[in-house]
Motif scaffolding. Structure first.
Motif, PDB file in Angstrom:
ATOM      1  N   UNK A  19      47.879  21.103  60.817  1.00 52.71           N
ATOM      2  CA  UNK A  19      46.814  20.793  59.860  1.00 52.71           C
ATOM      3  C   UNK A  19      47.192  21.144  58.420  1.00 52.71           C
ATOM      4  N   UNK A  20      47.099  20.146  57.546  1.00 50.38           N
ATOM      5  CA  UNK A  20      47.390  20.351  56.138  1.00 50.38           C
ATOM      6  C   UNK A  20      48.847  20.261  55.764  1.00 50.38           C
ATOM      7  N   UNK A  21      49.731  20.046  56.755  1.00 45.91           N
ATOM      8  CA  UNK A  21      51.169  20.059  56.483  1.00 45.91           C
ATOM      9  C   UNK A  21      51.908  18.887  57.128  1.00 45.91           C
ATOM     10  N   UNK A  22      51.195  17.927  57.666  1.00 45.98           N
ATOM     11  CA  UNK A  22      51.862  16.817  58.324  1.00 45.98           C
ATOM     12  C   UNK A  22      52.477  17.244  59.642  1.00 45.98           C
ATOM     13  N   UNK A  23      53.490  16.514  60.105  1.00 47.41           N
ATOM     14  CA  UNK A  23      54.152  16.845  61.364  1.00 47.41           C
ATOM     15  C   UNK A  23      55.348  17.762  61.119  1.00 47.41           C
ATOM     16  N   UNK A  24      55.547  18.686  62.010  1.00 46.70           N
ATOM     17  CA  UNK A  24      56.659  19.636  61.898  1.00 46.70           C
ATOM     18  C   UNK A  24      56.840  20.318  63.237  1.00 46.70           C
ATOM     19  N   UNK A  25      57.899  21.122  63.364  1.00 47.48           N
ATOM     20  CA  UNK A  25      58.066  21.939  64.559  1.00 47.48           C
ATOM     21  C   UNK A  25      56.906  22.930  64.624  1.00 47.48           C
ATOM     22  N   UNK A  26      56.409  23.165  65.819  1.00 47.51           N
ATOM     23  CA  UNK A  26      55.205  23.973  65.967  1.00 47.51           C
ATOM     24  C   UNK A  26      55.403  25.406  65.489  1.00 47.51           C
ATOM     25  N   UNK A  27      56.638  25.914  65.550  1.00 47.70           N
ATOM     26  CA  UNK A  27      56.832  27.295  65.111  1.00 47.70           C
ATOM     27  C   UNK A  27      56.725  27.442  63.598  1.00 47.70           C
ATOM     28  N   UNK A  28      56.679  26.324  62.860  1.00 48.94           N
ATOM     29  CA  UNK A  28      56.494  26.404  61.418  1.00 48.94           C
ATOM     30  C   UNK A  28      55.059  26.750  61.047  1.00 48.94           C
ATOM     31  N   UNK A  29      54.113  26.561  61.975  1.00 47.51           N
ATOM     32  CA  UNK A  29      52.713  26.837  61.670  1.00 47.51           C
ATOM     33  C   UNK A  29      52.510  28.282  61.251  1.00 47.51           C
ATOM     34  N   UNK A  30      53.201  29.184  61.899  1.00 48.63           N
ATOM     35  CA  UNK A  30      53.060  30.603  61.565  1.00 48.63           C
ATOM     36  C   UNK A  30      53.597  30.879  60.168  1.00 48.63           C
ATOM     37  N   UNK A  31      54.689  30.211  59.820  1.00 50.23           N
ATOM     38  CA  UNK A  31      55.256  30.378  58.485  1.00 50.23           C
ATOM     39  C   UNK A  31      54.318  29.820  57.416  1.00 50.23           C
ATOM     40  N   UNK A  62      50.942  29.405  57.693  1.00 53.12           N
ATOM     41  CA  UNK A  62      49.614  29.998  57.594  1.00 53.12           C
ATOM     42  C   UNK A  62      49.286  31.064  58.602  1.00 53.12           C
ATOM     43  N   UNK A  63      50.289  31.772  59.097  1.00 54.16           N
ATOM     44  CA  UNK A  63      50.048  32.898  59.982  1.00 54.16           C
ATOM     45  C   UNK A  63      49.342  32.543  61.277  1.00 54.16           C
ATOM     46  N   UNK A  64      48.693  33.536  61.849  1.00 48.36           N
ATOM     47  CA  UNK A  64      48.029  33.371  63.138  1.00 48.36           C
ATOM     48  C   UNK A  64      46.944  32.310  63.085  1.00 48.36           C
ATOM     49  N   UNK A  65      46.167  32.290  62.006  1.00 46.82           N
ATOM     50  CA  UNK A  65      45.037  31.367  61.923  1.00 46.82           C
ATOM     51  C   UNK A  65      45.483  29.912  62.012  1.00 46.82           C
ATOM     52  N   UNK A  66      46.527  29.545  61.268  1.00 46.53           N
ATOM     53  CA  UNK A  66      46.994  28.161  61.309  1.00 46.53           C
ATOM     54  C   UNK A  66      47.672  27.850  62.642  1.00 46.53           C
ATOM     55  N   UNK A  67      48.342  28.831  63.206  1.00 47.81           N
ATOM     56  CA  UNK A  67      48.964  28.612  64.516  1.00 47.81           C
ATOM     57  C   UNK A  67      47.896  28.337  65.568  1.00 47.81           C
ATOM     58  N   UNK A  68      46.833  29.125  65.568  1.00 45.01           N
ATOM     59  CA  UNK A  68      45.732  28.900  66.503  1.00 45.01           C
ATOM     60  C   UNK A  68      45.123  27.520  66.281  1.00 45.01           C
ATOM     61  N   UNK A  69      44.901  27.150  65.024  1.00 43.66           N
ATOM     62  CA  UNK A  69      44.320  25.842  64.734  1.00 43.66           C
ATOM     63  C   UNK A  69      45.222  24.710  65.232  1.00 43.66           C
ATOM     64  N   UNK A  70      46.525  24.863  65.055  1.00 46.03           N
ATOM     65  CA  UNK A  70      47.479  23.853  65.517  1.00 46.03           C
ATOM     66  C   UNK A  70      47.440  23.707  67.032  1.00 46.03           C
ATOM     67  N   UNK A  81      54.560  32.645  54.804  1.00 46.50           N
ATOM     68  CA  UNK A  81      55.708  33.549  54.761  1.00 46.50           C
ATOM     69  C   UNK A  81      56.920  32.819  55.293  1.00 46.50           C
ATOM     70  N   UNK A  82      58.017  33.561  55.462  1.00 47.94           N
ATOM     71  CA  UNK A  82      59.224  32.991  56.038  1.00 47.94           C
ATOM     72  C   UNK A  82      59.300  33.227  57.537  1.00 47.94           C
ATOM     73  N   UNK A  83      58.224  33.729  58.145  1.00 48.54           N
ATOM     74  CA  UNK A  83      58.253  34.026  59.564  1.00 48.54           C
ATOM     75  C   UNK A  83      58.037  32.780  60.412  1.00 48.54           C
ATOM     76  N   UNK A  84      58.630  32.786  61.594  1.00 46.19           N
ATOM     77  CA  UNK A  84      58.430  31.726  62.577  1.00 46.19           C
ATOM     78  C   UNK A  84      58.095  32.383  63.914  1.00 46.19           C
ATOM     79  N   UNK A  85      57.438  31.661  64.771  1.00 40.98           N
ATOM     80  CA  UNK A  85      57.153  32.176  66.105  1.00 40.98           C
ATOM     81  C   UNK A  85      58.205  31.644  67.059  1.00 40.98           C
ATOM     82  N   UNK A  86      59.123  32.519  67.457  1.00 40.11           N
ATOM     83  CA  UNK A  86      60.208  32.116  68.342  1.00 40.11           C
ATOM     84  C   UNK A  86      59.733  31.928  69.766  1.00 40.11           C
ATOM     85  N   UNK A  87      58.573  32.443  70.077  1.00 40.26           N
ATOM     86  CA  UNK A  87      58.013  32.263  71.411  1.00 40.26           C
ATOM     87  C   UNK A  87      56.527  32.019  71.279  1.00 40.26           C
ATOM     88  N   UNK A  88      56.007  31.095  72.063  1.00 38.48           N
ATOM     89  CA  UNK A  88      54.580  30.811  72.049  1.00 38.48           C
ATOM     90  C   UNK A  88      54.171  30.407  73.452  1.00 38.48           C
TER      91      UNK A  88
END
Length: 349
Positions: free
Chosen positions: A144-156, A158-166, A111-118
């Motif tokens: 995982x699966x997207x190379x290097x990026x800002x960590x808040x992009x993980x939610x965008x 792949x949602x919670x699951x990818x954020x947890x994996x990251x 999605x277009x969502x980002x996690x502004x706080x973690x």
């Protein structure tokens, strides 16, 4: 090594959505609240009033009925670290920045969502202390699966699951539970409590509200403006984070104070105001929270410790400003998390 216990984090700003809570609701933009133990606090309150029987059961039902379940909170089991053997618990708290997608992304969809706080909340195995580590949203890490990026992009991506994996791959520890908090609930919580006493190190004005040096009684929009403001300060986010942490301490002191715990109406208002704005994994229900809360029944603000993931300054990747990881400092924190030894790291700092 960078001072890993600097009280700082990096959150975006934005206006909260006025949309009311509902299942599958949109989370408000700029949801970077530092109510780091909101879900645990609810459990503490429920345990504290369990003696009133039927009323307590109804209050628990209110929480379970209104809090949204994250349908796919965790990644595939084959990608995850082994479960912690020390008895410690790790909880990942997030606030979502919904820029364009009209629905909450709480599963594995992009999605277009980002996690502004973690924040990672680490509960010691002996339940004598809780450690809250802010993870800066612009931290440049492998996703995982997207190379290097800002960590808040993980939610965008792949949602919670990818954020947890990251986060699990970054820190080498297993995340036991996930919670996503909406800023609108933050406002309601402070109002339900009749305000929170917060000590400000300086006087300032923000978003139509004025604050004095010293103790301020904050609730609703005034509380929200206090924790969000950065432009009023020469050092921007640094003072904002200090204010956020001061607010968390004030919130904890208020919620755990006798005037709250002995007031059934205030407890009910607090749970009712907060629960519709909280999304949690399926296993983080009232029973689980209540059990954890009972084990933390001696918790107070002095046993809650805040620090930030080790960083090594900022840099540029293309046209993006990023925060670099202090790898040596991170390895120290990873070892401490694995051994449930954050207290020793703090003592050595």
């Amino acid at each position: 090594m960078t001072d890993i216990f600097t009280r700082t984090t990096d959150d975006g700003d934005g206006q909260s959505s006025a949309e009311g809570p509902r299942k599958g609701r949109r989370l408000s933009r700029g949801t970077k609240v530092l109510i780091v133990l909101a879900s645990i606090v609810v459990g503490i309150l429920l345990v504290a009033i369990v003696g009133v029987g039927v009323w307590a059961s109804r209050l628990a039902a209110t929480f379970d009925d209104n809090a949204t379940t994250i349908e796919q909170a965790f990644p595939d089991e084959s990608t995850r670290p082994v479960a912690d053997e020390t008895g410690a618990m790790n909880i990942l708290l997030m606030g979502s920045d919904s820029r364009a997608d009209p629905t909450t992304v709480d599963d594995s969809a992009a999605s277009d969502q980002r996690t502004d706080s973690m924040m990672l909340v680490h509960v010691d195995a002996d339940r004598k202390a809780v450690w809250v580590m802010s993870i800066m949203r612009d931290l440049y890490v492998p996703i995982p699966g997207h190379g290097e990026a800002k960590i808040n992009a993980a939610f965008a991506y792949g949602g919670s699951a990818l954020t947890v994996q990251t986060v699990e791959q970054l820190l080498g520890v297993r995340i036991d539970h996930v919670a996503i908090i909406d800023f609108e609930g933050f406002k309601g919580m402070t109002t339900a409590l009749g305000g929170v006493d917060v000590s400000s190190p300086q006087a300032f004005t923000a978003r139509g509200h004025s604050y004095v040096e010293g103790v301020n009684r904050l609730e609703g929009d005034a509380a929200l403006a206090f924790v969000r403001e950065r432009y009023a300060f020469p050092d921007g986010d640094f003072t904002r984070v200090e204010n956020q942490q001061a607010f968390v301490k004030g919130l904890a002191n208020t919620v755990l104070g006798r005037s709250t715990l002995t007031d059934p109406g205030k407890v009910s208002d607090f749970v009712t105001a907060m629960s519709p704005y909280l999304s949690v994994d399926a296993g983080f229900d009232v029973g689980t929270i209540g059990s954890l809360a009972f084990s933390l029944r001696n918790l107070d603000s002095s046993t809650m410790h805040f620090f930030t993931i080790p960083t090594a300054g900022t840099g540029m990747v293309g046209d993006q400003s990023v925060v670099n990881v202090d790898q040596a400092g991170l390895e120290t924190v990873k070892a401490a998390l694995a051994d449930d030894g954050l207290a020793a790291v703090v003592a050595a700092d």
